[in-house]
Design an enzyme around this catalytic site. Sequence first.
Site, PDB file in Angstrom:
ATOM      1  N   THR A 167      41.818   6.119 -13.600  1.00  0.00           N
ATOM      2  CA  THR A 167      41.943   5.501 -14.911  1.00  0.00           C
ATOM      3  C   THR A 167      40.962   5.999 -15.952  1.00  0.00           C
ATOM      4  O   THR A 167      41.014   6.053 -17.123  1.00  0.00           O
ATOM      5  CB  THR A 167      41.706   3.968 -14.642  1.00  0.00           C
ATOM      6  OG1 THR A 167      42.164   3.659 -13.324  1.00  0.00           O
ATOM      7  CG2 THR A 167      42.011   3.092 -15.751  1.00  0.00           C
ATOM      8  N   TYR A 202      42.253  -2.911 -17.584  1.00  0.00           N
ATOM      9  CA  TYR A 202      42.748  -2.792 -15.965  1.00  0.00           C
ATOM     10  C   TYR A 202      42.016  -2.089 -15.050  1.00  0.00           C
ATOM     11  O   TYR A 202      41.000  -1.366 -15.508  1.00  0.00           O
ATOM     12  CB  TYR A 202      44.388  -2.279 -16.203  1.00  0.00           C
ATOM     13  CG  TYR A 202      44.793  -0.845 -16.622  1.00  0.00           C
ATOM     14  CD1 TYR A 202      43.806   0.021 -16.923  1.00  0.00           C
ATOM     15  CD2 TYR A 202      46.011  -0.786 -16.634  1.00  0.00           C
ATOM     16  CE1 TYR A 202      44.366   1.272 -17.247  1.00  0.00           C
ATOM     17  CE2 TYR A 202      46.562   0.428 -17.334  1.00  0.00           C
ATOM     18  CZ  TYR A 202      45.722   1.603 -17.589  1.00  0.00           C
ATOM     19  OH  TYR A 202      46.175   2.701 -18.012  1.00  0.00           O
ATOM     20  N   GLU A 203      42.510  -2.233 -13.699  1.00  0.00           N
ATOM     21  CA  GLU A 203      41.514  -1.459 -12.799  1.00  0.00           C
ATOM     22  C   GLU A 203      40.148  -1.995 -12.816  1.00  0.00           C
ATOM     23  O   GLU A 203      39.314  -1.194 -12.494  1.00  0.00           O
ATOM     24  CB  GLU A 203      41.741  -0.122 -12.895  1.00  0.00           C
ATOM     25  CG  GLU A 203      43.121   0.702 -12.448  1.00  0.00           C
ATOM     26  CD  GLU A 203      43.592   0.328 -11.146  1.00  0.00           C
ATOM     27  OE1 GLU A 203      42.614   0.654 -10.269  1.00  0.00           O
ATOM     28  OE2 GLU A 203      44.699   0.154 -10.837  1.00  0.00           O
ATOM     29  N   GLY A 204      39.990  -3.038 -12.986  1.00  0.00           N
ATOM     30  CA  GLY A 204      38.411  -3.880 -13.286  1.00  0.00           C
ATOM     31  C   GLY A 204      38.106  -3.430 -14.737  1.00  0.00           C
ATOM     32  O   GLY A 204      37.834  -2.304 -15.334  1.00  0.00           O
ATOM     33  N   GLN A 252      33.126  -2.880 -13.951  1.00  0.00           N
ATOM     34  CA  GLN A 252      32.720  -1.740 -13.508  1.00  0.00           C
ATOM     35  C   GLN A 252      31.204  -1.871 -13.705  1.00  0.00           C
ATOM     36  O   GLN A 252      30.466  -1.252 -12.949  1.00  0.00           O
ATOM     37  CB  GLN A 252      32.953  -0.626 -14.643  1.00  0.00           C
ATOM     38  CG  GLN A 252      34.541  -0.473 -14.650  1.00  0.00           C
ATOM     39  CD  GLN A 252      35.333  -0.136 -13.459  1.00  0.00           C
ATOM     40  OE1 GLN A 252      34.716   0.505 -12.600  1.00  0.00           O
ATOM     41  NE2 GLN A 252      36.587  -0.609 -13.271  1.00  0.00           N
TER      42      GLN A 252
END
Lengths: 607, 607
Positions: B299, B443-445, B450
């Site tokens: 990502t 997305y993906e955190g 993060q």
Amino acid sequence: MPTYKAPLRDIRFLINELFDYPAHYKSLYNGKDVDTDTIEMILEGAADFCENVLSPLYQSGDLEGCHFADGEVTTPKGYKEAYQQFVEGGWQGLSYPEIYGGQNLPMSLNIVKSEMMGTANWPFTMYPGLSMGCMNTIIQFGTEQQKNLYMPHLVAGTWSGTMCLTEPQCGTDLGQVKSKAEPNADGSYRITGTKIFISAGEQDLTENIIHIVLARLPDAPAGTRGISLFIVPKFIPTADGQIGERNSVSCGSIEHKMGIRASATAVLNFDAATGYLIGAPNKGLHAMFTFMNTARIGTAVQGIAHAELSYQGALPYAKERGSMRALSGKKDPEKVADAIIHHADVRRMLLTQKAIAEGGRAMIYYAAQIADKMTDALAQGDQAKFDEYDDKLGFYTPILKGFLTEMGLEAANLGVQVFGGHGYIAEHGMEQIVRDARIATLYEGTTGVQALDLIGRKVLLSSKGKVVREYTADILKFCGRHARNKYMRRFAWDLTKICAQWNALTVRIMLAARKDRDIVSSASVDFLMFSGYAMMAYFWAQQAAVASEHLEAGTGHETPEFYKAKIKVADFYFERLLPRAQGHAEAMVNPSRTLTSLPAEHFSFDY
Amino acid sequence: MPTYKAPLRDIRFLINELFDYPAHYKSLYNGKDVDTDTIEMILEGAADFCENVLSPLYQSGDLEGCHFADGEVTTPKGYKEAYQQFVEGGWQGLSYPEIYGGQNLPMSLNIVKSEMMGTANWPFTMYPGLSMGCMNTIIQFGTEQQKNLYMPHLVAGTWSGTMCLTEPQCGTDLGQVKSKAEPNADGSYRITGTKIFISAGEQDLTENIIHIVLARLPDAPAGTRGISLFIVPKFIPTADGQIGERNSVSCGSIEHKMGIRASATAVLNFDAATGYLIGAPNKGLHAMFTFMNTARIGTAVQGIAHAELSYQGALPYAKERGSMRALSGKKDPEKVADAIIHHADVRRMLLTQKAIAEGGRAMIYYAAQIADKMTDALAQGDQAKFDEYDDKLGFYTPILKGFLTEMGLEAANLGVQVFGGHGYIAEHGMEQIVRDARIATLYEGTTGVQALDLIGRKVLLSSKGKVVREYTADILKFCGRHARNKYMRRFAWDLTKICAQWNALTVRIMLAARKDRDIVSSASVDFLMFSGYAMMAYFWAQQAAVASEHLEAGTGHETPEFYKAKIKVADFYFERLLPRAQGHAEAMVNPSRTLTSLPAEHFSFDY
């Protein structure tokens, strides 16, 4: 999907407590009768129209967009009816003279109204908004006959107006304008050329559209000194102001845009269209500049409009959506997770939005008072006063337009971020705000153009830094008055430091520019942003000052909680947003060669 | 409209000169045979596929979007054929074992390929991209039978995979997952629940779709300790790997999104669908985390992909579009105006894009080497080594994912800004990049997730700041080696300062957190951004070091102009972007109470 609710308590705080509009109005030729009741009537009427008529069309208008076929534009469903209500409410004429059917109220009330309308539905608001540029041109430069012919319809809103500046080859650099105007025997002109990016250039809301067009007379000097202004009506009015013959201006297409999709952006083809010179020949660009400052406040409003609307969407979501637990312990112990408003980082995002919306609103409402004074000076025929206020406003406008639209875009993006993945989904309405906000840093002069206007023209060229010295002197006086108040001490101290730095940076760039001309450009956007952070700090401190005075004296129209919140958001601004100014300060003082020395052909070795 | 051109000279500079991939590969079990010729073959093959097949579908895919009807998704025109070519080229199996039909090349080459594909066409690349999460799960936790059944099809790309985590009530907070798994007599499970935001969850590109689903076993503990992983195929394969019976998982709808419109985002309804447990019961979340670091690099690539593509659009426009004159005098005297690349402020925007794209690429290519070493340790069964590299990568990934996607969005917005008003018009393709880039920080955190992972887990909890101490120690060694080189002196000095500050900030927050738990959240995003600016500075200094060595020794594969440009962009980065770290440093050390003390009900008094 955020549904707009007019933030009347915040608006009243600014109007009644911080800036005391009622007292200010007493000094204006057109404000003597404007008492608190009148103001309230406008506020509540506008709020009602915005909440109940404009807001419901915001998302549907984006989904549907405008339609174009055979030179005709159809606005989204509901726009015609809403526009009709706008006309019937007399909203377009709020600040225009009574002789043309307006209500002759101070300009600042019009700006407050525009802010509400723009927040509820920016794309809709652009239709009547562009008309103001046209009206201001006619009122300031038109002949009596032109004013009498066009103004009543424009003030009523049954006709609308546009500003036709941009052409395919030029936007900022209007010296490149090619459209030409050839004289007819009857004193009119034949206008020929293509104009692009004409907001509200074609629509189905009004009976007629009055274009103000930049074009060149035969034998006009090249460049910006050879541009004249023309009135080019879609339908040529008869002498008694009725709709007459269709003029040969046609809409070639409308643009497919990232956002403001309900606002038609037209390509207009002028094919020997009949036009009427307005103002002096070859002085068109100069004329445009005389009201550019007031016009740009209108665009600056977009920054706070989108910050406000996005906050109105994000705040309830943050109170409702549960995820994880706050680091300092459970906040909603009865639930499976804490509402995300209990996470400090989510609060950082919400408070950033709020600080931008309310801080920016204060900046604009203050500038609106200067605009009132300009109109007053003009009405009194006091050119010296007009110029004085115009200079003053001239310092504010690039900062307001440049800084607030950049911050508004950030705030809109934060609204999406608060929603997480859901922010990316159209139905929640948060991503539309980002798309709509994105235009604001581009049109009416990009951020870069505002920045060059600020540092190049306003700060260095015309005042040799005096404008910053004077402005910071005012801030320092404020600091002196408040330095011993317990709430205000830290604000006064930080402001004092940033004022010193602002002046030092100005001098440093002024001196560097003697040998390094490009530094004016290379430093410009950092200087603009630094100035914006500094100025917004002052307006947050002013809000905190009023709040703390009321808290200490037990006075004011608001609850103690309201005033305490103001002080807390001011704290947030000083601790969390103002520090960014340091990055801009450090970046701008570097010599321009870091930017200029790389040959254009070495920007890539692959393409 | 930007047409993608693979930046092979920059990629080769990193692979061959900065990181020496060929030498690094010699140390890997699966890299011994990977020589320069192999690398070149991959680079050129990928470039050809990306430039000629994927890039032409980027804009058309956005315009058309995905279609949904009766549970079926149709991808945009040309996608099927392009995917077919992707399968035929063997691109999906690049880094997967030969026993499953892959080419068993190092993971880093796969990342380089993904970067090119993602830059040419991010929405397309998501289809095979999501499959990797599925493959990594099966390869690491599947039984031999599961691997043999699914991996050959997935590696070939004829089947694809998804990760089904998010549910309507939870994304980040997976402890709230409700989907349930009930045992069948034959050892399989009935999976029931609704999953949303499933990228590539339904499409028409592959014969079968293998969903990895998070669900709860009966009597599973509440929260994250009760989540298990299940394989739920769209079509249940027969024992010999043929397409069998249709499973009761159905696509309820696809989302209307701001961008990545050619990538289908599905709502999936599992209605007692047949699923197979993979990995240990109730250890599903733990399993997910074991390859989260590598997944997040994928990502992070999106940040540089959109910075690169937007730069590829903006650079030629800036060379071509004429507007005004440069402040230091005419640059294109034969033309009516100078190309805008001659304005320092436009260069600031272009160089920001370039610094992000190339600086970020270096960060990712370095992290990719660590991923190679992890795979190597795993293949050698050396868990200690694996954990060591995983820890190392664990420090990089939140910075890469969080910082680079934020910067990529900024770069994409700058590309629009360089175009002025034209950037807002869809046909130029610049605004699409902004819309596509916007998902990356969500997305993906999200960036906030993060940031909390970085400061909370990686820096404070598991290492008490040691990870920063060790990382900055490496940087200081680098500074020591280069402090006396004339090009490198200023970089070494600035890096030394920022390393000291990085450590000081870490300690300060660690100490503050003892009494003020919320400071970990309130400081988190500023800490992430500070870390990102510091880390990218190091990677720019490293590029400058290699460039200056070649310049001085007259060595290297590139022209002196290439190396000089690298040093100039490093200069730009240190003078213009690194200073922003100071704003973050100043903001993060403030106590959290500025964020936490405003009661939730006082965030607005109007709504």
